[in-house]
Design a protein around this motif. Structure first.
Motif, PDB file in Angstrom:
ATOM      1  N   LEU A 122       7.379 -47.953  36.189  1.00 62.07           N
ATOM      2  CA  LEU A 122       6.401 -48.997  36.011  1.00 62.07           C
ATOM      3  C   LEU A 122       5.886 -49.483  37.837  1.00 62.07           C
ATOM      4  O   LEU A 122       5.220 -50.125  38.053  1.00 62.07           O
ATOM      5  N   VAL A 123       6.453 -48.849  38.897  1.00 57.29           N
ATOM      6  CA  VAL A 123       6.341 -48.712  39.527  1.00 57.29           C
ATOM      7  C   VAL A 123       5.194 -47.896  40.481  1.00 57.29           C
ATOM      8  O   VAL A 123       3.866 -48.508  40.929  1.00 57.29           O
ATOM      9  N   VAL A 124       4.908 -46.998  39.512  1.00 57.51           N
ATOM     10  CA  VAL A 124       3.701 -46.344  39.625  1.00 57.51           C
ATOM     11  C   VAL A 124       2.447 -46.579  39.854  1.00 57.51           C
ATOM     12  O   VAL A 124       1.589 -46.162  40.966  1.00 57.51           O
ATOM     13  N   PRO A 125       2.426 -46.886  37.840  1.00 58.01           N
ATOM     14  CA  PRO A 125       0.529 -47.530  38.633  1.00 58.01           C
ATOM     15  C   PRO A 125       0.863 -48.262  39.807  1.00 58.01           C
ATOM     16  O   PRO A 125      -0.923 -48.268  40.659  1.00 58.01           O
ATOM     17  N   ILE A 126       1.625 -48.999  40.217  1.00 57.42           N
ATOM     18  CA  ILE A 126       1.098 -50.128  41.522  1.00 57.42           C
ATOM     19  C   ILE A 126       1.351 -49.689  42.740  1.00 57.42           C
ATOM     20  O   ILE A 126       0.423 -49.736  43.264  1.00 57.42           O
ATOM     21  N   THR A 127       1.912 -47.808  42.886  1.00 58.57           N
ATOM     22  CA  THR A 127       1.833 -47.636  44.094  1.00 58.57           C
ATOM     23  C   THR A 127       0.024 -46.660  44.200  1.00 58.57           C
ATOM     24  O   THR A 127      -0.327 -46.052  45.315  1.00 58.57           O
ATOM     25  N   LEU A 128       0.337 -46.251  42.755  1.00 63.22           N
ATOM     26  CA  LEU A 128      -1.372 -45.752  42.864  1.00 63.22           C
ATOM     27  C   LEU A 128      -2.576 -46.023  43.463  1.00 63.22           C
ATOM     28  O   LEU A 128      -3.389 -45.617  43.756  1.00 63.22           O
ATOM     29  N   GLY A 129      -2.418 -47.450  42.708  1.00 66.96           N
ATOM     30  CA  GLY A 129      -3.638 -48.529  43.443  1.00 66.96           C
ATOM     31  C   GLY A 129      -5.212 -48.929  42.657  1.00 66.96           C
ATOM     32  O   GLY A 129      -4.828 -47.200  41.090  1.00 66.96           O
TER      33      GLY A 129
ATOM     34  N   VAL B 222       4.241 -46.473  51.778  1.00 71.15           N
ATOM     35  CA  VAL B 222       3.739 -46.740  50.181  1.00 71.15           C
ATOM     36  C   VAL B 222       2.908 -47.866  50.213  1.00 71.15           C
ATOM     37  O   VAL B 222       1.711 -48.035  49.678  1.00 71.15           O
ATOM     38  N   ALA B 226      -1.458 -47.160  49.769  1.00 71.22           N
ATOM     39  CA  ALA B 226      -2.482 -47.375  48.247  1.00 71.22           C
ATOM     40  C   ALA B 226      -3.687 -48.867  49.182  1.00 71.22           C
ATOM     41  O   ALA B 226      -3.875 -49.107  48.212  1.00 71.22           O
ATOM     42  N   TYR B 268      -4.722 -37.055  45.894  1.00 75.13           N
ATOM     43  CA  TYR B 268      -4.144 -38.475  46.498  1.00 75.13           C
ATOM     44  C   TYR B 268      -3.045 -38.770  45.732  1.00 75.13           C
ATOM     45  O   TYR B 268      -2.099 -39.789  46.450  1.00 75.13           O
ATOM     46  N   THR B 272       1.084 -39.898  47.365  1.00 74.21           N
ATOM     47  CA  THR B 272       1.208 -41.076  47.175  1.00 74.21           C
ATOM     48  C   THR B 272       3.049 -41.382  46.388  1.00 74.21           C
ATOM     49  O   THR B 272       4.106 -41.652  46.690  1.00 74.21           O
ATOM     50  N   LEU B 276       6.360 -42.558  47.249  1.00 75.74           N
ATOM     51  CA  LEU B 276       6.395 -43.352  46.425  1.00 75.74           C
ATOM     52  C   LEU B 276       8.486 -42.839  46.130  1.00 75.74           C
ATOM     53  O   LEU B 276       9.762 -43.497  45.808  1.00 75.74           O
TER      54      LEU B 276
END
Lengths: 307, 298
Positions: A122-129, B222, B226, B268, B272, B276
Motif C-alpha cells: 500500500l505504500v507504493v501508490p503513496i510514494t508514486l504520487g 522518498v 514525489a 520516474y 521512486t 522505496l
C-alpha cells in the motif's frame, strides 16, 4: 543558505558547553536551546513570513479597496463555485478513504505476515504520487483501457465507460492516493492501542464488534479525527489530478486551479494570495469542526495505549 | 494500563458488553467483504501500473488487450525528447540537498525538543507541525510570490528552499521521539568516565542516533522525490525535478506520443521504487505517513 550555516555553528558550541550546562541553566540560559534556533528561524523565514506576506498582499489588490479581491472572489462566477467543487470532491473522497480504511485496519490489528505485505504494497501508490497515478489512470481507466474492456467483455456494464476527464476520474485518483495513506495512519494508531484492554473486554464477554465499539473506537477517536483532517487536507488541495484527469475548465475546476491561474496565468499575485488564504480558511474551518467532534466520543485521557 | 483494565471492569458500560453468540456467517461475510475491497484495490492499482509499463513498450496500442507490437525505442525517445539526463541530475541535486539540509536543521532541533523543557516549547512544536497540516498549495503560492520577488523563484536554490519547508519539520517529528527513547544517562555516563564532548558525540550519540537519522533521511528522500506541488510552483525551466517534468509531459499529452510519456513515467517509477525498496529495509511503512503520532496533545 543562512539557516544551515547557523546550525553548523550552533552545534559544537552547545555541545561544548554541555558540562557547564547546569551552571548556566541556573543563570537562566541553556545553550542547548541554541540548537533549535536554526530550525525555528528557517520556519519563520520561509513559512510564517510568506504566509503573513500573502495575507497582507491579499488586501492590496491591483485595483479597488482593501477587500476588492475578496469581493471579486465571491461575486465572480469563475471563482466562488470552486469552493463547492473542491468540497464536493474532497468530502466524499475523505469519507470513503477513512471509513473504508478503518474496518480493514481494525481487522489487521494483529501482526501477521499478511499485514507486512499489505502495508508494503500500500505504500507504493503513496510514494508514486498523484502525477503518476493520473498518468496510469488515463491509460488504465480510459475508454479503451483494460478496465472498460474487461467490464464489456464480462458484460458487467455495456455502455460507454467514462472514468477519465470528469468528476469520477478525480474522485478515483483521490481514493487511490488517499486510501493507503488513511489505512497506514489508522493502522499505526490501532497498533498503538494496548491489546490487553481488548483481551480484558473479551474476558468479560465482549465480541469483536463490542470490543471495537467500546474499547477501540473511543481510544481511536483522536487519531481518527487527526487522520480525517490529514486525509481531508490532502484531498482539498487536489491539483495535478484535477488538471490531468478531470475537466479543469468545468466540473473539476477546484480552488487550487483557480489560485494557480491567478498567480501564473494572470500574474495577479494579490488575487492568488487571496484565493490561497480563503482556501486555508475553509480548510481550517473543517479541521476545527472535526477536531471538536472527537469530544463526542471520549472525554478521558488521550493516551490509553502503549504509547 | 492497569487503570485501563480496572475502569473497563467496573465501568457502567458493562451491561452493553453483552455476550453475543458469535455469528459465524456474518463474520465470514464481513471478512470476505473487507478482503474483497483490499484485493480489488490492489489488483486495480497493480494493473494500472502494468498498463503504463505495457504501453511504454508498445509500437501501437489502439484497443485490444495487448499492443500490436513491442519496441524499447520509446525509452531512448523519452530520454532525448524530455532531456531526462539533465532532469535526473536536477532531481538528484534537489533531493540530496533537501535531505542533508533538513537533517542539519532538524536533528539538533529534535535533540533539544526531546531533552529540554522550556517556555514556548508548545508554540515551537505547533510551528513545526503547521506546515504538515496546511496543504502545499496554500502556502506554496505566497511562498512562490516571495521567492520570485527575491529572485530565487525558478532557481535551484528556490526549489530546495521550498522543499525544505515540509522536510525539516518532518525530520524533527520523526527524530524527537527517537531521541527521547535514548537514555540520557548514557551521555552522562560517558562524561563521568572522562569522555570529552567530541568523544561523547562520536562514540555515544552518533551510533545511537544513526538508525534514526538513516530512517529520517530515507523517509525525507522518498517523500521529496514525489513532492509535486511546491516544486511545481517554484521551479523554472531548468530547475524541474522528475515529477514536475512528468506532469508537463502528461499535461501536453496531445503533443507527444503517449508511449513516450509512459516511458518517462516508468523511469520516474523506477527511480521512486528503488528508493522505496531501500527505505522499506530500514523503516516501517507506516512511518511514511504517521508523522503526527507524536502530536503535542498526546
Amino acid at each position: 543558505m543562512a539557516p544551515s550555516g547557523a546550525s553548523a555553528a550552533a552545534k559544537p558550541q552547545a555541545w561544548g558547553e554541555h558540562l557547564s550546562a547546569t551552571a548556566v541553566r541556573r543563570a537562566g540560559f541553556d545553550p542547548a536551546l541554541l540548537l533549535v534556533v536554526p530550525a525555528a528561524l528557517f520556519m519563520l523565514l520561509l513559512f510564517v513570513y510568506p504566509f503573513v506576506y500573502g495575507l497582507v498582499l491579499s488586501f492590496e489588490p491591483k485595483e479597488g479597496g482593501a477587500l476588492a479581491n475578496y469581493h471579486h472572489f465571491f461575486t465572480s462566477n469563475r471563482l466562488w463555485p470552486t469552493i463547492g467543487t473542491t468540497l464536493k470532491l474532497a468530502m466524499p473522497a475523505t469519507l470513503i478513504n477513512v471509513f473504508v480504511a478503518l474496518p480493514i485496519a481494525y481487522r489487521m490489528r494483529q501482526p501477521s505476515p499478511w499485514r507486512r505485505t499489505m502495508t508494503a504494497l500500500l505504500v507504493v501508490p503513496i510514494t508514486l504520487g498523484t502525477v503518476l497515478i493520473a498518468e496510469g489512470m488515463l491509460t488504465y481507466f480510459g475508454p479503451k483501457g483494460w478496465l472498460s474492456q474487461f467490464l464489456q467483455a464480462a458484460h458487467l456494464y455495456d455502455g460507454a465507460i467514462r472514468l477519465t476527464h470528469n468528476y469520477w476520474g478525480v474522485l478515483i485518483s483521490l481514493v487511490v492516493s488517499g486510501f493507503p495513506f488513511a489505512f497506514l495512519l489508522i493502522l499505526s494508531y490501532i497498533t498503538g492501542i494496548d491489546p490487553v484492554l481488548a483481551r480484558a473486554a473479551s474476558t468479560l464477554g465482549a465480541d469483536s464488534r463490542a470490543q471495537f465499539r467500546y474499547i477501540y473506537l473511543p481510544l481511536l477517536a483522536p487519531g481518527l479525527a487527526m487522520c480525517f483532517c490529514l486525509a481531508f487536507v490532502q484531498a482539498f488541495s487536489v491539483f495535478p489530478s484535477a488538471v490531468l484527469l478531470g475537466a479543469p475548465a468545468g466540473p473539476t475546476r477546484v480552488i487550487s486551479i483557480a489560485a494557480y491561474e491567478a498567480a501564473f496565468e494572470q500574474y495577479d499575485y494579490s488575487l492568488a494570495s487571496a484565493i490561497a488564504m480563503l482556501m486555508g480558511f475553509v480548510q481550517l474551518l473543517i479541521v476545527a469542526f472535526v477536531l471538536s467532534l472527537r469530544g463526542w466520543f471520549y472525554k478521558g485521557p488521550v493516551g490509553g495505549g502503549k504509547g | 494500563m492497569n487503570e485501563g483494565i480496572a475502569s473497563v471492569a467496573t465501568s457502567p458500560v458493562l451491561p452493553v458488553v453483552r455476550t453475543r453468540p458469535a455469528n459465524a456467517w456474518t463474520s465470514r461475510a464481513w471478512n470476505a467483504l473487507l478482503w474483497g475491497a483490499i484485493v480489488l484495490f490492489l489488483v486495480n492499482v497493480g494493473l494500472m501500473i502494468a498498463a503504463v509499463g505495457v504501453n511504454s513498450f508498445a509500437t501501437r496500442w489502439f484497443g485490444g488487450w495487448l499492443p500490436q507490437g513491442w519496441t524499447p525505442s520509446w525509452y531512448a525517445d523519452a530520454w532525448k525528447e524530455f532531456q531526462l539526463a539533465s532532469i535526473l541530475w536536477v532531481t538528484v541535486e534537489v533531493v540530496l540537498s533537501v535531505v542533508l539540509l533538513s537533517l542539519l536543521i532538524g536533528v539538533p532541533a529534535a535533540y533539544t525538543l526531546a531533552r529540554r523543557e522550556f517556555p514556548g516549547k508548545r508554540a515551537l512544536l505547533l510551528l513545526f507541525l503547521l506546515p504538515l497540516m496546511v496543504p502545499p498549495i496554500t502556502y506554496g503560492i505566497p511562498l512562490a510570490t516571495v521567492l520570485y520577488q527575491t529572485h530565487l523563484g525558478g532557481t535551484l536554490t528556490g526549489v530546495i528552499l521550498a522543499n525544505l519547508i515540509p522536510a525539516a519539520p518532518f525530520v524533527i517529528l520523526v527524530m524527537t521521539p527517537f531521541i527521547e527513547q535514548i537514555d540520557p544517562n548514557l551521555e552522562s555516563a560517558a562524561r563521568v568516565f572522562g569522555a570529552n564532548t567530541l568523544r561523547t558525540f562520536v562514540h555515544v550519540l552518533v551510533p545511537l542516533l544513526g538508525p534514526g537519522i538513516l530512517a529520517a533521511a530515507l523517509l525525507v528522500l522518498v517523500r521529496t522525490i514525489a513532492l509535486f506541488e511546491l516544486t511545481f510552483l517554484t521551479a523554472g525551466p531548468d530547475s524541474q525535478t522528475l515529477v514536475v517534468a512528468l506532469y508537463y509531459a502528461v499535461f501536453a499529452a496531445g503533443v507527444r506520443a503517449p508511449q513516450s510519456v509512459d516511458a518517462m513515467a516508468m523511469i520516474y517509477m523506477a527511480v521512486t521504487l528503488v528508493w522505496l525498496l531501500i527505505a522499506l529495509r530500514f523503516v516501517n511503512p507506516t512511518q511514511l505517513v504517521s508523522r503526527v503520532r507524536e502530536h503535542p496533545q498526546h
